[in-house]
Scaffold this motif. Structure first.
Motif, PDB file in Angstrom:
ATOM      1  N   CYS A 161       0.805  -1.212   0.000  1.00 18.47           N
ATOM      2  CA  CYS A 161       0.000   0.000   0.000  1.00 18.47           C
ATOM      3  C   CYS A 161       0.840   1.266   0.000  1.00 18.47           C
ATOM      4  CB  CYS A 161      -0.898   0.031   1.242  1.00 18.47           C
ATOM      5  SG  CYS A 161      -2.068  -1.335   1.353  1.00 18.47           S
ATOM      6  N   SER A 162       2.013   1.209   0.628  1.00 20.81           N
ATOM      7  CA  SER A 162       2.778   2.431   0.829  1.00 20.81           C
ATOM      8  C   SER A 162       4.225   2.106   1.133  1.00 20.81           C
ATOM      9  CB  SER A 162       2.188   3.226   1.996  1.00 20.81           C
ATOM     10  OG  SER A 162       3.048   4.263   2.418  1.00 20.81           O
ATOM     11  N   VAL A 163       5.134   2.942   0.624  1.00 19.06           N
ATOM     12  CA  VAL A 163       6.551   2.898   0.998  1.00 19.06           C
ATOM     13  C   VAL A 163       7.012   4.330   1.186  1.00 19.06           C
ATOM     14  CG1 VAL A 163       8.877   2.158   0.381  1.00 19.06           C
ATOM     15  CG2 VAL A 163       6.921   0.817  -0.397  1.00 19.06           C
ATOM     16  N   THR A 164       7.635   4.603   2.320  1.00 18.21           N
ATOM     17  CA  THR A 164       8.164   5.941   2.570  1.00 18.21           C
ATOM     18  C   THR A 164       9.503   5.805   3.282  1.00 18.21           C
ATOM     19  OG1 THR A 164       7.618   8.113   3.496  1.00 18.21           O
ATOM     20  CG2 THR A 164       7.039   6.185   4.825  1.00 18.21           C
ATOM     21  N   LYS A 165      10.243   6.913   3.389  1.00 23.33           N
ATOM     22  CA  LYS A 165      11.541   6.841   4.063  1.00 23.33           C
ATOM     23  C   LYS A 165      11.888   8.181   4.683  1.00 23.33           C
ATOM     24  CE  LYS A 165      14.692   8.090   0.299  1.00 23.33           C
ATOM     25  NZ  LYS A 165      16.010   7.790  -0.315  1.00 23.33           N
ATOM     26  N   THR A 166      12.879   8.152   5.574  1.00 22.29           N
ATOM     27  CA  THR A 166      13.441   9.371   6.143  1.00 22.29           C
ATOM     28  C   THR A 166      14.937   9.385   5.898  1.00 22.29           C
ATOM     29  OG1 THR A 166      13.857   8.351   8.306  1.00 22.29           O
ATOM     30  CG2 THR A 166      11.709   9.389   7.979  1.00 22.29           C
ATOM     31  N   GLY A 167      15.453  10.531   5.520  1.00 26.39           N
ATOM     32  CA  GLY A 167      16.890  10.694   5.359  1.00 26.39           C
ATOM     33  C   GLY A 167      17.485   9.802   4.286  1.00 26.39           C
ATOM     34  N   ASP A 168      18.797   9.650   4.363  1.00 30.76           N
ATOM     35  CA  ASP A 168      19.540   8.836   3.401  1.00 30.76           C
ATOM     36  C   ASP A 168      19.536   7.388   3.871  1.00 30.76           C
ATOM     37  OD1 ASP A 168      21.163   8.032   1.318  1.00 30.76           O
ATOM     38  OD2 ASP A 168      23.014   8.589   2.343  1.00 30.76           O
ATOM     39  N   ALA A 169      18.356   6.765   3.831  1.00 30.89           N
ATOM     40  CA  ALA A 169      18.221   5.374   4.267  1.00 30.89           C
ATOM     41  C   ALA A 169      18.892   4.441   3.271  1.00 30.89           C
ATOM     42  CB  ALA A 169      16.750   5.022   4.419  1.00 30.89           C
ATOM     43  N   TRP A 170      19.422   3.339   3.766  1.00 29.03           N
ATOM     44  CA  TRP A 170      20.074   2.358   2.900  1.00 29.03           C
ATOM     45  C   TRP A 170      19.122   1.899   1.799  1.00 29.03           C
ATOM     46  CZ3 TRP A 170      21.294  -0.590   7.978  1.00 29.03           C
ATOM     47  CH2 TRP A 170      22.470  -0.084   8.560  1.00 29.03           C
ATOM     48  N   PRO A 171      19.504   1.979   0.522  1.00 29.30           N
ATOM     49  CA  PRO A 171      18.616   1.532  -0.552  1.00 29.30           C
ATOM     50  C   PRO A 171      18.193   0.069  -0.406  1.00 29.30           C
ATOM     51  CG  PRO A 171      20.381   2.878  -1.464  1.00 29.30           C
ATOM     52  CD  PRO A 171      20.721   2.655  -0.019  1.00 29.30           C
ATOM     53  N   GLY A 172      19.096  -0.761   0.098  1.00 36.84           N
ATOM     54  CA  GLY A 172      18.762  -2.169   0.249  1.00 36.84           C
ATOM     55  C   GLY A 172      17.707  -2.449   1.287  1.00 36.84           C
ATOM     56  N   SER A 173      17.456  -1.481   2.157  1.00 40.16           N
ATOM     57  CA  SER A 173      16.465  -1.687   3.211  1.00 40.16           C
ATOM     58  C   SER A 173      15.035  -1.518   2.729  1.00 40.16           C
ATOM     59  CB  SER A 173      16.737  -0.719   4.373  1.00 40.16           C
ATOM     60  OG  SER A 173      17.774  -1.205   5.194  1.00 40.16           O
ATOM     61  N   ARG A 174      14.851  -0.981   1.536  1.00 40.66           N
ATOM     62  CA  ARG A 174      13.493  -0.835   1.020  1.00 40.66           C
ATOM     63  C   ARG A 174      12.819  -2.202   0.897  1.00 40.66           C
ATOM     64  NH1 ARG A 174      10.705  -1.164  -3.855  1.00 40.66           N
ATOM     65  NH2 ARG A 174       8.970   0.319  -4.043  1.00 40.66           N
ATOM     66  N   ALA A 175      13.494  -3.141   0.241  1.00 38.33           N
ATOM     67  CA  ALA A 175      12.919  -4.470   0.062  1.00 38.33           C
ATOM     68  C   ALA A 175      12.737  -5.180   1.400  1.00 38.33           C
ATOM     69  CB  ALA A 175      13.810  -5.309  -0.858  1.00 38.33           C
ATOM     70  N   ILE A 176      13.665  -4.947   2.328  1.00 35.16           N
ATOM     71  CA  ILE A 176      13.564  -5.585   3.639  1.00 35.16           C
ATOM     72  C   ILE A 176      12.348  -5.075   4.394  1.00 35.16           C
ATOM     73  CG2 ILE A 176      14.707  -5.885   5.867  1.00 35.16           C
ATOM     74  CD1 ILE A 176      17.381  -5.702   4.392  1.00 35.16           C
ATOM     75  N   ALA A 177      12.094  -3.772   4.337  1.00 35.95           N
ATOM     76  CA  ALA A 177      10.918  -3.205   5.003  1.00 35.95           C
ATOM     77  C   ALA A 177       9.631  -3.802   4.441  1.00 35.95           C
ATOM     78  CB  ALA A 177      10.904  -1.683   4.848  1.00 35.95           C
ATOM     79  N   ILE A 178       9.564  -3.931   3.125  1.00 32.23           N
ATOM     80  CA  ILE A 178       8.380  -4.523   2.496  1.00 32.23           C
ATOM     81  C   ILE A 178       8.196  -5.961   2.959  1.00 32.23           C
ATOM     82  CG2 ILE A 178       7.357  -5.231   0.307  1.00 32.23           C
ATOM     83  CD1 ILE A 178       8.878  -2.860  -0.994  1.00 32.23           C
ATOM     84  N   ALA A 179       9.288  -6.719   2.958  1.00 32.86           N
ATOM     85  CA  ALA A 179       9.210  -8.125   3.362  1.00 32.86           C
ATOM     86  C   ALA A 179       8.827  -8.269   4.833  1.00 32.86           C
ATOM     87  CB  ALA A 179      10.542  -8.817   3.084  1.00 32.86           C
ATOM     88  N   LYS A 180       9.296  -7.360   5.685  1.00 30.60           N
ATOM     89  CA  LYS A 180       8.911  -7.414   7.099  1.00 30.60           C
ATOM     90  C   LYS A 180       7.408  -7.173   7.265  1.00 30.60           C
ATOM     91  CE  LYS A 180      13.323  -5.938   9.135  1.00 30.60           C
ATOM     92  NZ  LYS A 180      14.007  -4.867   9.897  1.00 30.60           N
ATOM     93  N   ALA A 181       6.877  -6.206   6.538  1.00 31.00           N
ATOM     94  CA  ALA A 181       5.438  -5.947   6.610  1.00 31.00           C
ATOM     95  C   ALA A 181       4.657  -7.167   6.146  1.00 31.00           C
ATOM     96  CB  ALA A 181       5.085  -4.724   5.758  1.00 31.00           C
ATOM     97  N   TYR A 182       5.105  -7.778   5.065  1.00 29.17           N
ATOM     98  CA  TYR A 182       4.443  -8.957   4.514  1.00 29.17           C
ATOM     99  C   TYR A 182       4.503 -10.118   5.507  1.00 29.17           C
ATOM    100  CZ  TYR A 182       3.102 -12.485   1.049  1.00 29.17           C
ATOM    101  OH  TYR A 182       2.456 -13.493   0.362  1.00 29.17           O
ATOM    102  N   THR A 183       5.636 -10.284   6.159  1.00 33.68           N
ATOM    103  CA  THR A 183       5.822 -11.387   7.103  1.00 33.68           C
ATOM    104  C   THR A 183       4.938 -11.234   8.333  1.00 33.68           C
ATOM    105  OG1 THR A 183       8.139 -11.608   6.402  1.00 33.68           O
ATOM    106  CG2 THR A 183       7.526 -12.653   8.477  1.00 33.68           C
ATOM    107  N   ALA A 184       4.964 -10.059   8.952  1.00 30.87           N
ATOM    108  CA  ALA A 184       4.172  -9.837  10.167  1.00 30.87           C
ATOM    109  C   ALA A 184       2.686 -10.015   9.891  1.00 30.87           C
ATOM    110  CB  ALA A 184       4.450  -8.453  10.729  1.00 30.87           C
ATOM    111  N   ASN A 185       2.226  -9.499   8.767  1.00 35.87           N
ATOM    112  CA  ASN A 185       0.830  -9.684   8.385  1.00 35.87           C
ATOM    113  C   ASN A 185       0.542 -11.153   8.088  1.00 35.87           C
ATOM    114  OD1 ASN A 185      -1.875  -8.774   7.144  1.00 35.87           O
ATOM    115  ND2 ASN A 185      -0.886  -9.780   5.411  1.00 35.87           N
ATOM    116  N   GLY A 186       1.468 -11.798   7.401  1.00 34.62           N
ATOM    117  CA  GLY A 186       1.251 -13.160   6.938  1.00 34.62           C
ATOM    118  C   GLY A 186       1.233 -14.207   8.033  1.00 34.62           C
ATOM    119  N   PHE A 187       1.864 -13.914   9.181  1.00 36.60           N
ATOM    120  CA  PHE A 187       1.943 -14.902  10.249  1.00 36.60           C
ATOM    121  C   PHE A 187       1.328 -14.392  11.558  1.00 36.60           C
ATOM    122  CE2 PHE A 187       5.253 -16.002   7.193  1.00 36.60           C
ATOM    123  CZ  PHE A 187       4.884 -17.310   6.909  1.00 36.60           C
ATOM    124  N   SER A 188       0.361 -13.501  11.432  1.00 33.82           N
ATOM    125  CA  SER A 188      -0.436 -13.047  12.567  1.00 33.82           C
ATOM    126  C   SER A 188      -1.910 -13.210  12.211  1.00 33.82           C
ATOM    127  CB  SER A 188      -0.155 -11.573  12.896  1.00 33.82           C
ATOM    128  OG  SER A 188       1.187 -11.382  13.304  1.00 33.82           O
TER     129      SER A 188
END
Length: 242
Positions: free
Chosen positions: A79-106
């Protein structure tokens, strides 16, 4: 029928007798629709800027933290992706996967944060191999891509929490850009400030899905190791300064 045959032939190029290189038209990737109201998405997003600038900080490496935050709905659509500051580019995919995981196993009986999944997914654990169960779709690594798609991904360290309203899971929130312990603190605090953290039960402290730090050499049950001496305790994560 001829059109179907032609399309099948178009995706393969014979190069050595029995070897094929396959191409794919990414415009054909099925697209869903985020079912979360825009007001709910905006409410959660706003908390990112509030939390990373808290006076007591959230632990981790950077002050203020430099984070990506991603939100998925109950069906797993991004639904949404946002960031603050010069966040690591590689962390974008990790943030998405974390959201998917928490939703998927709760669910409406038990909330599991991604931090709660750490120990059981280590070699020899009862959930070892879970990380390979719902792979991230690499076609959406590019910044700006993936919205309304079910991108997938499983991450089993801190930073992902399910979003609850009326006792039901409505989606997931994932953040990444610092230590996994700081990521957890930020996600947990964002959810609490947004009023979407009333979980039914959990395996963390006080029957929540808060992080549970390991006390021995190897994490067990629903524990995760500490990251740095600056990590917030579970009670520190709960107590958000005003």
């Amino acid at each position: 029928m001829l059109e179907k045959v032609a399309k099948c032939l178009a995706v393969g190029v014979l190069i050595s007798g029995s070897s094929f290189i396959y191409a794919h038209d990414y415009d054909d990737v099925p697209t869903g629709r985020c079912t979360l109201p825009q007001g709910t998405i905006s409410l959660v997003e706003r908390q990112l800027y509030t939390v990373v600038n808290l006076s007591d900080s959230n632990g981790g490496i950077f002050k203020p933290n430099r984070m990506w935050a991603a939100i998925v709905d109950r069906e797993g659509h991004l639904c949404s992706v946002t960031k603050t500051g010069d966040a690591w580019p590689g962390s974008r995919a990790i943030a998405i996967a974390k959201a998917y995981t928490a939703n998927g196993f709760s669910n409406d009986a038990l909330a599991l944060s991604t931090a709660n999944l750490y120990a059981a997914t280590q070699p020899g654990g009862s959930l070892y191999g879970l990380n390979n169960s719902n792979p991230f779709d690499a076609r959406f690594l590019e910044q700006g891509s993936g919205i309304n798609h079910s991108v997938g991904g499983v991450i089993t360290f801190g930073g992902g929490v399910a979003l609850y309203a009326g006792g039901k899971v409505i989606g997931g929130l994932g953040v990444s850009g610092d230590s996994s312990c700081a990521d957890h603190a930020i996600a947990y605090r964002m959810r609490k400030l947004a009023g979407l953290g009333s979980v039914p039960a959990g395996e963390g402290p006080n029957n929540t899905d808060n992080i549970k730090y390991s006390t021995g050499a190897s994490p067990m049950g629903f524990e995760q190791p500490h990251c740095f001496p600056s990590d917030l305790s579970a009670s520190g994560v709960e107590n958000i300064p005003h």
